[in-house]
Design an enzyme around this catalytic site. Structure first.
Site, PDB file in Angstrom:
ATOM      1  N   THR A  64      38.481  70.279  41.863  1.00  0.00           N
ATOM      2  CA  THR A  64      39.015  70.793  40.607  1.00  0.00           C
ATOM      3  C   THR A  64      40.446  71.268  40.810  1.00  0.00           C
ATOM      4  O   THR A  64      40.727  72.044  41.725  1.00  0.00           O
ATOM      5  CB  THR A  64      38.144  71.946  40.092  1.00  0.00           C
ATOM      6  OG1 THR A  64      36.857  71.436  39.748  1.00  0.00           O
ATOM      7  CG2 THR A  64      38.766  72.606  38.877  1.00  0.00           C
TER       8      THR A  64
ATOM      9  N   GLN B 249      33.945  61.458  38.644  1.00  0.00           N
ATOM     10  CA  GLN B 249      32.816  62.370  38.806  1.00  0.00           C
ATOM     11  C   GLN B 249      32.523  63.056  37.469  1.00  0.00           C
ATOM     12  O   GLN B 249      33.378  63.750  36.916  1.00  0.00           O
ATOM     13  CB  GLN B 249      33.089  63.440  39.865  1.00  0.00           C
ATOM     14  CG  GLN B 249      31.816  64.254  40.153  1.00  0.00           C
ATOM     15  CD  GLN B 249      32.068  65.493  40.971  1.00  0.00           C
ATOM     16  OE1 GLN B 249      32.679  66.433  40.511  1.00  0.00           O
ATOM     17  NE2 GLN B 249      31.572  65.496  42.205  1.00  0.00           N
TER      18      GLN B 249
ATOM     19  N   HIS C 134      27.587  64.579  39.281  1.00  0.00           N
ATOM     20  CA  HIS C 134      27.665  65.805  40.088  1.00  0.00           C
ATOM     21  C   HIS C 134      26.345  66.568  39.970  1.00  0.00           C
ATOM     22  O   HIS C 134      26.074  67.212  38.966  1.00  0.00           O
ATOM     23  CB  HIS C 134      28.822  66.666  39.595  1.00  0.00           C
ATOM     24  CG  HIS C 134      29.278  67.710  40.574  1.00  0.00           C
ATOM     25  ND1 HIS C 134      28.654  67.926  41.778  1.00  0.00           N
ATOM     26  CD2 HIS C 134      30.307  68.591  40.530  1.00  0.00           C
ATOM     27  CE1 HIS C 134      29.275  68.893  42.425  1.00  0.00           C
ATOM     28  NE2 HIS C 134      30.288  69.321  41.687  1.00  0.00           N
TER      29      HIS C 134
ATOM     30  N   ASN D  64      26.761  71.963  43.943  1.00  0.00           N
ATOM     31  CA  ASN D  64      27.750  73.034  43.788  1.00  0.00           C
ATOM     32  C   ASN D  64      27.556  73.923  42.566  1.00  0.00           C
ATOM     33  O   ASN D  64      28.518  74.409  41.988  1.00  0.00           O
ATOM     34  CB  ASN D  64      29.166  72.437  43.768  1.00  0.00           C
ATOM     35  CG  ASN D  64      29.488  71.684  45.032  1.00  0.00           C
ATOM     36  OD1 ASN D  64      28.927  70.616  45.257  1.00  0.00           O
ATOM     37  ND2 ASN D  64      30.362  72.217  45.865  1.00  0.00           N
TER      38      ASN D  64
ATOM     39  N   TYR E 114      26.508  73.281  39.480  1.00  0.00           N
ATOM     40  CA  TYR E 114      26.693  72.774  38.115  1.00  0.00           C
ATOM     41  C   TYR E 114      25.332  72.349  37.534  1.00  0.00           C
ATOM     42  O   TYR E 114      24.293  72.587  38.122  1.00  0.00           O
ATOM     43  CB  TYR E 114      27.746  71.670  38.124  1.00  0.00           C
ATOM     44  CG  TYR E 114      29.102  72.244  38.489  1.00  0.00           C
ATOM     45  CD1 TYR E 114      29.898  72.864  37.532  1.00  0.00           C
ATOM     46  CD2 TYR E 114      29.545  72.243  39.813  1.00  0.00           C
ATOM     47  CE1 TYR E 114      31.115  73.448  37.870  1.00  0.00           C
ATOM     48  CE2 TYR E 114      30.753  72.829  40.159  1.00  0.00           C
ATOM     49  CZ  TYR E 114      31.531  73.431  39.183  1.00  0.00           C
ATOM     50  OH  TYR E 114      32.724  74.014  39.532  1.00  0.00           O
TER      51      TYR E 114
ATOM     52  N   ARG F  48      25.978  63.051  43.734  1.00  0.00           N
ATOM     53  CA  ARG F  48      26.342  64.029  44.766  1.00  0.00           C
ATOM     54  C   ARG F  48      25.344  65.182  44.735  1.00  0.00           C
ATOM     55  O   ARG F  48      25.013  65.709  43.667  1.00  0.00           O
ATOM     56  CB  ARG F  48      27.754  64.562  44.537  1.00  0.00           C
ATOM     57  CG  ARG F  48      28.160  65.642  45.553  1.00  0.00           C
ATOM     58  CD  ARG F  48      29.620  66.002  45.427  1.00  0.00           C
ATOM     59  NE  ARG F  48      29.959  67.194  46.189  1.00  0.00           N
ATOM     60  CZ  ARG F  48      30.991  67.308  47.006  1.00  0.00           C
ATOM     61  NH1 ARG F  48      31.778  66.280  47.211  1.00  0.00           N
ATOM     62  NH2 ARG F  48      31.243  68.438  47.623  1.00  0.00           N
TER      63      ARG F  48
ATOM     64  N   ASN G 101      23.013  74.827  49.033  1.00  0.00           N
ATOM     65  CA  ASN G 101      24.357  75.393  48.881  1.00  0.00           C
ATOM     66  C   ASN G 101      24.277  76.674  48.045  1.00  0.00           C
ATOM     67  O   ASN G 101      23.851  76.638  46.895  1.00  0.00           O
ATOM     68  CB  ASN G 101      25.264  74.371  48.185  1.00  0.00           C
ATOM     69  CG  ASN G 101      26.709  74.810  48.133  1.00  0.00           C
ATOM     70  OD1 ASN G 101      27.025  75.983  48.274  1.00  0.00           O
ATOM     71  ND2 ASN G 101      27.596  73.852  47.939  1.00  0.00           N
TER      72      ASN G 101
ATOM     73  N   GLY H 113      38.316  66.881  51.658  1.00  0.00           N
ATOM     74  CA  GLY H 113      38.796  67.586  50.484  1.00  0.00           C
ATOM     75  C   GLY H 113      40.164  68.184  50.697  1.00  0.00           C
ATOM     76  O   GLY H 113      41.187  67.589  50.351  1.00  0.00           O
ATOM     77  N   ARG H 114      40.207  69.384  51.299  1.00  0.00           N
ATOM     78  CA  ARG H 114      41.465  70.122  51.425  1.00  0.00           C
ATOM     79  C   ARG H 114      42.549  69.336  52.155  1.00  0.00           C
ATOM     80  O   ARG H 114      43.740  69.461  51.826  1.00  0.00           O
ATOM     81  CB  ARG H 114      41.192  71.456  52.118  1.00  0.00           C
ATOM     82  CG  ARG H 114      40.544  72.495  51.213  1.00  0.00           C
ATOM     83  CD  ARG H 114      39.835  73.595  51.992  1.00  0.00           C
ATOM     84  NE  ARG H 114      38.564  73.129  52.541  1.00  0.00           N
ATOM     85  CZ  ARG H 114      37.755  73.895  53.266  1.00  0.00           C
ATOM     86  NH1 ARG H 114      38.109  75.141  53.541  1.00  0.00           N
ATOM     87  NH2 ARG H 114      36.606  73.413  53.732  1.00  0.00           N
TER      88      ARG H 114
END
Length: 362
Positions: free
Chosen positions: A24, A97, A174, A177, A179, A226, A231, A313-314
Site C-alpha cells: 500500500t 491484487q 488478498h 494481513n 483484510y 495470498r 499472522n 517488498g521493502r
C-alpha cells in the site's frame, strides 16, 4: 543463482523468480484512480519476474483507508490500463491484487462515506488515514448480512473482469494481513453462528465463494490467492491455524489456480507445512513481520524446494532496479520513511537506479 533463472507455468513465462510484493502506497486520485506517478512507479520495476500491485478495492464499500485505489469504474479501468501498458512496454508482467477492507476504515476514509463492516462487529485497532488528512480512532464496524456477502462475491467478480479489461495478466485475491477474507478465517474476527461462521468449513465458505466467482469470471489460471496463516497483524488471532489452512489449501489446490502467495510465520511454519499440499506455483513471502527479504534468504527458500518464486517488498520500494542489483551483487538503498505514504512522487518514484559511475566509486 536460482533467483535469476526463468520460471514458466500454465499462463506465465517469467524471466526470473523475483516477485514484487503488494504494498500500500496511497497514491490515488479522489475517485480512486491511480495517479500518473503510479504508472512511473510500476514501469520502473518491470524487470521483476512478476509485479503484484498494491491492494485495490473491488467496490467503494471495501475501501480500507483513504487514497487506496479501486477497480470499480470505467475511470479506474482506464487509469490502470495506463499502468499495465507501461509495464508491458518495459517487458514486465503484472497482477492486480483485489483487497476488500471489511471491518477496516472509517466513513471519513472512504470516498462513498460508507460504514465499514466485517464478518462480525469486532473493532480493528488500526488508526487509518482519512481523506481530509490525519488519522481516525478505531470505530465499531457493522456485521455483514447474508445479502451483503452475496453482493461482495459479485463485486469481486466484476472487479476481476475490470482487471482483465485494464490489461492485467491476472488477479491476486488478498486473503491475508487482516483484510476481509482473513477476517472470515480468523478466530476472533468471525463470531458468526450462521453458515459463514463456527466450523472450519463455514469460515472458509465466503473466501472460497469469492475465489470461485473470480475464477469463473476470468479463468482459474489467471486467479491467484495470498494467505498469511497465523499472522497477528491488527489484532487478528488464529490460535491453531494449521487445521484450517491445511483444509483451505487442499480446497484451493483442486481449483488449479495461477499461484498461491504464502506468508510464513514465526509461530507457524506455513511454508514448510503447506507446500506438500499445494501442487501448483508457490510464491513465498518470508519478510512479513521480519527483517526485509534479502537475496540470500530468498535463494535458500528456492534451494530447499519450499517455493518456486519469492516476493520482495521493502527492497523494491527503494530499489527500482532490484533485479539488476541482485544479479550484480550491488548494495541496496534503504527505504526513507518520509514519503512512504505520501501524495506525490517524493519517496515514491524518486529513488534512483544504480549507475556504473557509482560502481566505480566503491
Amino acid at each position: 543463482m536460482q533467483l535469476l533463472t526463468p520460471y514458466r507455468n500454465h499462463e506465465l513465462a517469467l524471466p526470473n523468480r523475483i516477485v514484487m510484493s503488494p504494498m500500500t502506497r496511497l497514491r490515488s486520485l479522489p475517485d480512486g484512480s491511480p495517479t500518473a506517478d503510479v504508472v512511473d512507479y510500476y514501469a520502473k520495476r518491470a524487470a521483476a519476474g512478476l509485479i503484484v500491485t498494491e491492494g485495490i478495492w473491488p467496490h467503494s464499500t471495501g475501501q480500507s483507508e483513504a487514497w487506496t485505489p479501486g477497480l470499480q469504474t470505467e475511470a479506474h479501468v482506464g487509469a490502470w490500463r495506463r499502468v499495465t501498458t507501461a509495464v508491458h512496454a518495459n517487458g514486465g508482467r503484472i497482477f492486480a491484487q483485489l483487497m476488500h477492507g471489511g471491518r477496516k476504515n472509517h466513513p471519513l476514509g472512504r470516498i462513498d462515506g460508507s460504514w465499514p463492516a466485517g464478518p462480525s462487529a469486532v473493532i480493528d485497532p488500526d488508526r487509518v488515514h482519512l481523506i481530509e488528512g490525519g488519522k481516525a480512532d478505531p470505530i465499531t464496524p457493522g456485521a455483514l448480512s447474508r445479502d451483503d456477502i452475496t453482493a461482495i462475491i459479485g463485486q469481486y467478480a466484476a472487479a476481476a473482469r475490470n482487471a482483465v479489461a485494464a490489461g492485467f495478466d491476472g488477479v491476486e485475491i488478498h486473503g491475508a494481513n487482516s483484510y476481509l477474507l482473513h477476517q472470515f478465517l480468523a478466530d476472533n474476527t468471525n463470531l458468526r453462528t450462521d453458515e459463514y461462521g463456527g466450523s472450519i468449513d463455514n469460515r472458509m465458505r465466503a473466501p472460497l465463494a469469492i475465489v470461485d466467482a473470480v475464477a469463473e469470471a476470468i479463468g482459474s489460471r489467471r486467479t491467484a490467492v495470498r494467505l498469511s496463516p497465523g499472522n497477528p497483524q491488527f489484532d487478528i488471532r488464529e490460535d491453531d491455524p494449521a487445521p484450517l489452512y491445511r483444509k483451505l489449501v487442499d480446497e484451493l489446490d483442486r481449483r488449479e489456480l495461477a499461484y498461491l502467495h504464502l506468508t510464513d510465520n514465526d509461530d507457524y511454519p506455513a511454508l514448510e507445512d503447506l507446500r506438500p499440499r499445494w501442487r501448483g506455483t508457490l510464491i513465498a513471502n518470508i519478510g512479513e513481520n521480519r527483517e526485509p527479504t534479502a537475496a540470500e534468504g530468498a535463494e535458500a527458500v528456492l534451494r530447499d524446494g519450499i517455493a518456486d518464486l519469492v516476493s520482495f517488498g521493502r527492497a523494491f520500494i527503494a530499489n527500482p532496479d532490484l533485479v539488476e542489483r541482485i544479479s550484480r551483487n550491488l548494495p541496496l538503498a534503504p527505504v526513507r520513511e518520509e514519503g512512504l505514504y505520501g501524495r506525490d512522487a517524493k519517496g515514491y518514484t524518486d529513488y534512483p537506479a544504480w549507475s556504473d559511475s557509482e560502481l566505480s566509486r566503491l
